[in-house]
Scaffold this active site. Structure first.
Site, mmCIF file in Angstrom:
data_model
loop_
_atom_site.group_PDB
_atom_site.id
_atom_site.type_symbol
_atom_site.label_atom_id
_atom_site.label_comp_id
_atom_site.label_asym_id
_atom_site.label_seq_id
_atom_site.Cartn_x
_atom_site.Cartn_y
_atom_site.Cartn_z
ATOM 1 N N GLY A 1 0.801 -1.225 0.000
ATOM 2 C CA GLY A 1 0.000 0.000 0.000
ATOM 3 C C GLY A 1 0.825 1.262 0.000
ATOM 4 N N CYS A 2 1.957 1.219 -0.647
ATOM 5 C CA CYS A 2 2.930 2.312 -0.641
ATOM 6 C C CYS A 2 2.915 3.026 -1.990
ATOM 7 C CB CYS A 2 4.311 1.707 -0.373
ATOM 8 S SG CYS A 2 5.701 2.840 -0.424
ATOM 9 N N GLY A 3 3.303 4.280 -1.992
ATOM 10 C CA GLY A 3 3.433 5.005 -3.249
ATOM 11 C C GLY A 3 4.456 4.383 -4.186
ATOM 12 N N THR B 1 4.784 1.059 -4.472
ATOM 13 C CA THR B 1 4.321 -0.289 -4.809
ATOM 14 C C THR B 1 4.369 -0.575 -6.312
ATOM 15 O OG1 THR B 1 2.989 -0.407 -2.794
ATOM 16 C CG2 THR B 1 2.393 -1.927 -4.557
#
Length: 157
Positions: free
Chosen positions: A34-36, A38
């Site tokens: 759920g990371c920028g 990803t």
């Protein structure tokens, strides 16, 4: 201590001996779903597809220490990556990369290559490039796209 004396757990909970990777070029990454960053899974998979038959492996260690961005179970994370990014490289169980409960592999990697602001890992998708002899050659910041690492991988293969 060297990297090949360590053991880690894969996403299914099996113990994996790091000496199984001796003689391979490795890119070891702490990831999050759920990371920028990803979308870097696409670039990682592209590198793996290009070089896996030449002794290159990507070792994916989900980490939930940064903004709770890997909240799922190992099975959920593996499924997310396969469905969204068609990943085929090895995924491991979630780890801490900093602090009292940090995984010994990341303790070792950080002891070999510090980042710009010391040894602590600052965010998801920090990448460590390891040569065939287990030497940590380079540490890459989260914002470094996998494509930017390709030339160095080619040198090591």
């Amino acid at each position: 201590m060297n990297m090949y004396s360590l053991k880690v757990k894969d996403a299914q909970g099996n113990i994996v001996d790091m000496k199984d990777y001796q003689g391979k070029v490795l890119l070891i990454v702490n990831t999050a779903t759920g990371c920028g960053f990803t979308p870097q899974y696409d670039g990682l998979q592209n590198l793996y597809d290009k070089y896996k038959n030449q002794g290159f492996e990507i070792l994916d260690f989900p980490c939930n220490q940064f903004g709770n961005q890997a909240p799922g179970t190992e099975e959920e994370i593996v499924n997310f990556c396969k469905i969204n990014f068609s990943t085929t490289f090895k995924q491991f169980s979630k780890v801490d990369v900093n602090g009292d409960k940090e995984d010994p592999l990341f303790t070792y990697l950080k002891s070999q290559k510090s980042g710009l602001m010391g040894s602590a890992i600052k965010w998801n998708f920090t990448k460590f490039l390891v040569d065939r002899n287990g030497r940590v050659i380079e540490r890459y910041a989260p914002a470094t796209a996998p494509e930017k690492i390709e030339d160095k991988i080619k040198e090591l293969i």
